[in-house]
Write a protein that holds these residues in place. Structure first.
Motif, PDB file in Angstrom:
ATOM      1  N   HIS A  80       0.825  -1.209   0.000  1.00  0.00           N
ATOM      2  CA  HIS A  80       0.000   0.000   0.000  1.00  0.00           C
ATOM      3  C   HIS A  80       0.859   1.260   0.000  1.00  0.00           C
ATOM      4  CE1 HIS A  80       1.109  -0.428   4.207  1.00  0.00           C
ATOM      5  NE2 HIS A  80       0.786   0.851   4.385  1.00  0.00           N
ATOM      6  N   HIS A 110       0.536   5.624   1.071  1.00  0.00           N
ATOM      7  CA  HIS A 110      -0.220   6.703   1.715  1.00  0.00           C
ATOM      8  C   HIS A 110      -0.059   7.977   0.907  1.00  0.00           C
ATOM      9  CE1 HIS A 110      -0.690   4.470   5.545  1.00  0.00           C
ATOM     10  NE2 HIS A 110       0.455   3.918   5.175  1.00  0.00           N
ATOM     11  N   GLU A 134      -3.814   3.800  -1.048  1.00  0.00           N
ATOM     12  CA  GLU A 134      -4.064   2.956  -2.223  1.00  0.00           C
ATOM     13  C   GLU A 134      -3.415   1.589  -2.019  1.00  0.00           C
ATOM     14  OE1 GLU A 134      -4.062   5.040  -6.300  1.00  0.00           O
ATOM     15  OE2 GLU A 134      -2.515   6.058  -5.107  1.00  0.00           O
ATOM     16  N   TYR A 135      -4.016   0.568  -2.604  1.00  0.00           N
ATOM     17  CA  TYR A 135      -3.535  -0.809  -2.552  1.00  0.00           C
ATOM     18  C   TYR A 135      -3.321  -1.279  -3.993  1.00  0.00           C
ATOM     19  CZ  TYR A 135      -5.154  -0.326   2.213  1.00  0.00           C
ATOM     20  OH  TYR A 135      -5.339   0.115   3.502  1.00  0.00           O
ATOM     21  N   LYS A 180      -7.687  -1.329  -4.728  1.00  0.00           N
ATOM     22  CA  LYS A 180      -8.578  -0.679  -3.776  1.00  0.00           C
ATOM     23  C   LYS A 180      -8.009   0.657  -3.334  1.00  0.00           C
ATOM     24  CE  LYS A 180      -8.296  -3.561  -0.512  1.00  0.00           C
ATOM     25  NZ  LYS A 180      -7.879  -4.836  -0.002  1.00  0.00           N
ATOM     26  N   LEU A 222      -8.563   3.382   0.330  1.00  0.00           N
ATOM     27  CA  LEU A 222      -9.183   3.651   1.614  1.00  0.00           C
ATOM     28  C   LEU A 222      -9.190   5.158   1.805  1.00  0.00           C
ATOM     29  CD1 LEU A 222     -10.060   3.121   4.626  1.00  0.00           C
ATOM     30  CD2 LEU A 222      -7.613   2.881   5.123  1.00  0.00           C
ATOM     31  N   LYS A 280     -10.154   7.909   4.770  1.00  0.00           N
ATOM     32  CA  LYS A 280     -10.493   7.925   6.189  1.00  0.00           C
ATOM     33  C   LYS A 280     -10.189   9.279   6.806  1.00  0.00           C
ATOM     34  CE  LYS A 280      -6.082   6.234   7.968  1.00  0.00           C
ATOM     35  NZ  LYS A 280      -5.462   5.357   8.947  1.00  0.00           N
ATOM     36  N   ARG A 324     -14.747   6.340   7.295  1.00  0.00           N
ATOM     37  CA  ARG A 324     -13.855   5.315   6.748  1.00  0.00           C
ATOM     38  C   ARG A 324     -14.592   4.601   5.622  1.00  0.00           C
ATOM     39  NH1 ARG A 324      -9.518   1.854   8.317  1.00  0.00           N
ATOM     40  NH2 ARG A 324      -9.896  -0.274   7.633  1.00  0.00           N
ATOM     41  N   HIS A 325     -13.984   4.590   4.421  1.00  0.00           N
ATOM     42  CA  HIS A 325     -14.612   3.936   3.278  1.00  0.00           C
ATOM     43  C   HIS A 325     -13.539   3.256   2.439  1.00  0.00           C
ATOM     44  CE1 HIS A 325     -17.418   3.149   0.016  1.00  0.00           C
ATOM     45  NE2 HIS A 325     -16.489   3.577  -0.801  1.00  0.00           N
ATOM     46  N   ILE A 326     -13.751   1.979   2.117  1.00  0.00           N
ATOM     47  CA  ILE A 326     -12.871   1.233   1.215  1.00  0.00           C
ATOM     48  C   ILE A 326     -13.649   0.977  -0.056  1.00  0.00           C
ATOM     49  CG2 ILE A 326     -11.598  -0.913   0.830  1.00  0.00           C
ATOM     50  CD1 ILE A 326     -11.082  -1.027   3.826  1.00  0.00           C
TER      51      ILE A 326
END
Length: 167
Positions: free
Chosen positions: A58, A60, A127-128, A133, A135, A137, A149-151
């Motif tokens: 991931h 940031h 990011e992943y 995906k 995230l 937050k 918080r939303h994925i």
């Protein structure tokens, strides 16, 4: 009742939490920055068994991270590169895009132990790259403001005006 922050914490005294997720992820860890009274700096102690990782690959967008390897060996996946790591190594993960994506993997035969230190942003996007995906937050202060918080995945993108009243 809130606990008074401590000036000194010994990692041997931390109440560690053990968790697993599927075959690839496992850790025994504890976040303890708040126990030291740190509001803007996150600190965690992590023990990862052989063949496992404590998190997915991931990056940031806002927060910087630093890792200090206390014991064991492994691999630091950073962007498109992989680096062998061992006790005494310091790993940087600055905020950015996929070029700063990172993951620590225990490729050794003993438990990999490290500290994770990070800035604590009020709002963050993670990011992943492996799974596509993201995230989103927030970490808001105060009991009434709560957290968001939303994925999701970018293909679920909506138009800015979607669902808004038109009259």
């Amino acid at each position: 009742m809130a606990t008074e922050p401590k000036a000194v914490i010994n990692t041997a005294d931390l109440q560690l939490e053990h968790w697993t997720q599927g075959e690839l992820y496992e850790s025994t860890d504890k976040s303890f920055g708040t126990l030291l009274g740190l509001a803007g700096l996150g600190v965690s102690y992590n023990e990862v068994p052989p063949g496992k990782s404590g998190c997915p690959f991931h990056n940031h967008h806002v927060e910087d991270e630093l890792f200090y390897v206390i014991a064991g060996t492994g691999e630091y996946r950073f962007g498109d590169e992989r680096h062998a790591i061992k006790a005494g190594d310091v790993l940087g993960a600055p905020a950015g895009g996929p070029e700063t994506a990172h993951q620590i993997i225990n490729t050794g035969t003993a438990t990999l132990i490290y500290l994770g230190i990070s800035t604590m942003a009020k709002t963050e996007i993670v990011e992943y790259p492996d799974s596509g995906k993201f995230l989103a937050k927030t970490n808001r202060d105060g009991p009434k403001t709560g957290r968001f918080r939303h994925i999701g995945r970018p293909e679920g993108d909506l138009d800015y005006w979607d669902g808004e009243p038109s009259a």
